[in-house]
Motif scaffolding. Structure first.
Motif, PDB file in Angstrom:
ATOM      1  N   PHE A 293       5.168  -1.295   1.514  1.00 40.16           N
ATOM      2  CA  PHE A 293       3.831  -1.480   2.066  1.00 40.16           C
ATOM      3  C   PHE A 293       3.567  -0.373   3.082  1.00 40.16           C
ATOM      4  CE2 PHE A 293       5.355  -5.461   0.512  1.00 40.16           C
ATOM      5  CZ  PHE A 293       4.253  -6.080  -0.041  1.00 40.16           C
ATOM      6  N   VAL A 328       8.350  -0.809   5.045  1.00 37.19           N
ATOM      7  CA  VAL A 328       7.018  -0.663   5.635  1.00 37.19           C
ATOM      8  C   VAL A 328       6.877   0.751   6.187  1.00 37.19           C
ATOM      9  CG1 VAL A 328       5.395  -1.473   7.382  1.00 37.19           C
ATOM     10  CG2 VAL A 328       6.905  -3.116   6.235  1.00 37.19           C
ATOM     11  N   SER A 365       2.925   2.296  -2.835  1.00 40.29           N
ATOM     12  CA  SER A 365       2.873   1.033  -2.095  1.00 40.29           C
ATOM     13  C   SER A 365       2.311  -0.097  -2.944  1.00 40.29           C
ATOM     14  CB  SER A 365       2.004   1.188  -0.842  1.00 40.29           C
ATOM     15  OG  SER A 365       2.536   2.169   0.016  1.00 40.29           O
ATOM     16  N   LEU A 369      -1.129  -2.691   4.480  1.00 36.39           N
ATOM     17  CA  LEU A 369      -0.841  -3.790   5.397  1.00 36.39           C
ATOM     18  C   LEU A 369      -1.757  -3.659   6.609  1.00 36.39           C
ATOM     19  CD1 LEU A 369       1.097  -6.200   5.813  1.00 36.39           C
ATOM     20  CD2 LEU A 369       2.625  -4.626   7.020  1.00 36.39           C
ATOM     21  N   MET A 423       2.337 -10.890   0.729  1.00 38.71           N
ATOM     22  CA  MET A 423       3.088  -9.686   0.385  1.00 38.71           C
ATOM     23  C   MET A 423       3.893  -9.896  -0.889  1.00 38.71           C
ATOM     24  SD  MET A 423       4.267  -8.612   4.267  1.00 38.71           S
ATOM     25  CE  MET A 423       5.197  -7.130   3.813  1.00 38.71           C
ATOM     26  N   THR A 427       3.508  -7.943  -4.840  1.00 41.03           N
ATOM     27  CA  THR A 427       4.561  -7.207  -5.541  1.00 41.03           C
ATOM     28  C   THR A 427       4.713  -7.616  -6.997  1.00 41.03           C
ATOM     29  OG1 THR A 427       6.261  -8.775  -4.793  1.00 41.03           O
ATOM     30  CG2 THR A 427       5.875  -6.819  -3.425  1.00 41.03           C
TER      31      THR A 427
END
Length: 478
Positions: A293, A328, A365, A369, A423, A427
């Motif tokens: 992310f 991240v 990504s 975020l 999250m 994915t």
């Protein structure tokens, strides 16, 4: 109606601001730059002017439009203005710009700090001298910081044609005068105050205009929280006071537009979306399921730093539970300094600083975020993600101004558990593909350059010239 005349009579424009519009590395300069680009395309660069309140002794990049720099008030002048316009009750104030012994209403109220640090009779005179010299058909005043000078002229949108030009003002007759209000700053400050343990600095973007000692003073929590409450109330008053002095007042967020319309029902208030360029990357993403992310946001903007810090402190456990291999990326000016709260994540959080090639970072990504807890307006970084068909995982504050949630490619969560779940969903390759298509559709239909340019033509009163081959054939009269 909040649209302009659209009759083709606007041939020149001037934008008055205290924000440096170049380089365009973050939100506000991006918005200003988009406005200037559109005006240059429609009117020609030689007919587009920028009056910039700032330092005259620094090197600035070359620009196509005409730039005029006026020096900002000095430290002593700023301190005097804050004392006179914020601290002292209005009845004890000396006369200000455009006032006779403080008789005009502009001398009968307390200014917010962000207005006071730019409030100067000498500067006001210089601004209007330059405006009158340029004689632009369209004037765009940037936020209440600049709008205060229009208010102090005492000419509302209703009576301007009767009052100006006169022998007293020696001004030209502007055809359209607009206030670009940007965000409802009062709501941003209110959210900072309500946030438990929040420490938002009331200086914000305009803190860059303050002298060093004042910046240090604002950094003290014992000072900035009481000041934040005062600033919230004073800015709220300016936000409702100034619109009647303009032909149109525009905010970047549709939600904030509706709230200001309710507060000032008699004024012309509308939404001005940011004009962004199409990204260089392809519209087609090939996401393969990596739990990666990206957070975008400079640490010089308090809500960015606060939001990421909250996420790193509170979401490690829930996120690691569902995505043990999560990564991240943190991108933006000043982010290379890192945050202490990122240490517990080990190498999973990468503080990259500013990167020139944003596409390379975002293409791998699962989602952008955006776990912000406070803020206002539309987040440019969210629009950048939608343009790249990239889903967004964020809080409601982090995606403010974008309607539709999943139908716009957004997964929203407020608690650490909800964000971790979002999250995880992002994915899943199939779900990610669906969100990706929704994100790009939202961009194409609401935020793409053709859509925004049409809106700008309406707001600014511009008419697109009709090519000769499409003009109606004029038949001779018999």
């Amino acid at each position: 109606m909040d649209a302009g005349t659209n009759d083709g009579t606007i041939s020149s424009a001037v934008f008055i601001t205290a924000t440096e519009p170049e380089p365009r590395k973050y939100g506000k300069p991006v918005v200003i730059g988009g406005i200037l680009d559109h005006l240059c395309e429609r009117l020609g660069p030689e007919n587009v002017h920028l009056i910039l309140i700032g330092r005259a002794d620094i090197q600035r990049p070359d620009v196509p439009y005409q730039r005029h720099v006026l020096g900002k008030p000095g430290t002593v002048e700023q301190a005097t203005s804050v004392l006179a316009n914020v601290v002292l009750p209005p009845r004890f104030r000396p006369a200000g710009f455009g006032q006779n012994a403080g008789e005009h209403s502009g001398g009968r109220y307390r200014h917010p700090l962000q207005e006071a640090v730019l409030h100067s009779a000498a500067l006001g005179t210089r601004i209007f001298a330059k405006v009158n010299e340029l004689e632009a058909d369209l004037e765009i005043w940037d936020t209440v910081r600049m709008g205060q000078y229009v208010l102090e002229r005492g000419e509302t949108a209703r009576d301007r044609s009767a009052l100006w030009p006169t022998a007293a003002t020696a001004g030209h007759q502007v055809k359209r005068r607009i206030l670009y209000a940007d965000d409802l700053f009062s709501e941003r400050y209110d959210a900072m105050l309500k946030e438990e343990g929040g420490s938002g600095n009331p200086g914000g973007e305009f803190a860059k205009l303050l002298p060093g000692p004042a910046k240090k003073l604002l950094a003290n929590p014992k000072v900035h929280r009481p000041l934040l409450r005062l600033e919230r109330d004073l800015v709220a008053a300016s936000e409702t006071r100034q619109p009647e002095y303009f032909d149109g007042t525009y905010l970047i967020s549709p939600e904030e537009t509706a709230r200001l319309q309710a507060k000032v029902p008699g004024a012309s208030i509308g939404t001005l979306p940011p004009l962004l360029r199409e990204p260089n990357s392809s519209r087609v993403r090939h996401y393969t399921g990596a739990p990666e992310f990206t957070f975008i946001g400079g640490f010089d903007y308090a809500p960015n730093r606060d939001g990421l810090d909250w996420f790193l402190q509170n979401c490690l456990g829930p996120v690691r539970q569902v995505l043990p291999n999560v990564a991240v990326n943190v991108v933006g000016p000043g982010t290379d300094a890192g945050l202490p709260s990122g240490e517990a994540w080990g190498g999973a959080v990468r503080f990259l600083g500013w990167v020139d090639d944003l596409d390379t970072v975002l293409n791998g990504s699962a989602a952008l975020l955006s776990p912000l807890r406070t803020g206002s307006g539309v987040k440019i970084k969210v629009l950048e993600a939608l343009a790249r068909a990239l889903p967004v995982v964020g809080t409601r504050a982090g995606v403010q101004g974008i309607e539709g949630a999943e139908s716009s490619g957004l997964l929203i969560g407020e608690t650490p558990e909800e964000l971790a779940s979002a999250m995880l969903r992002a994915t899943d390759p199939i779900r990610n593909q669906q969100l990706s298509a929704a994100a790009r559709t939202a961009w194409d239909t609401r935020f793409s350059p053709p859509v925004v340019r049409r809106r700008y033509d309406e707001i600014f009163g511009l008419a697109r010239a009709i090519p000769p081959e499409t003009r109606p054939i004029q038949l001779p009269r018999l």
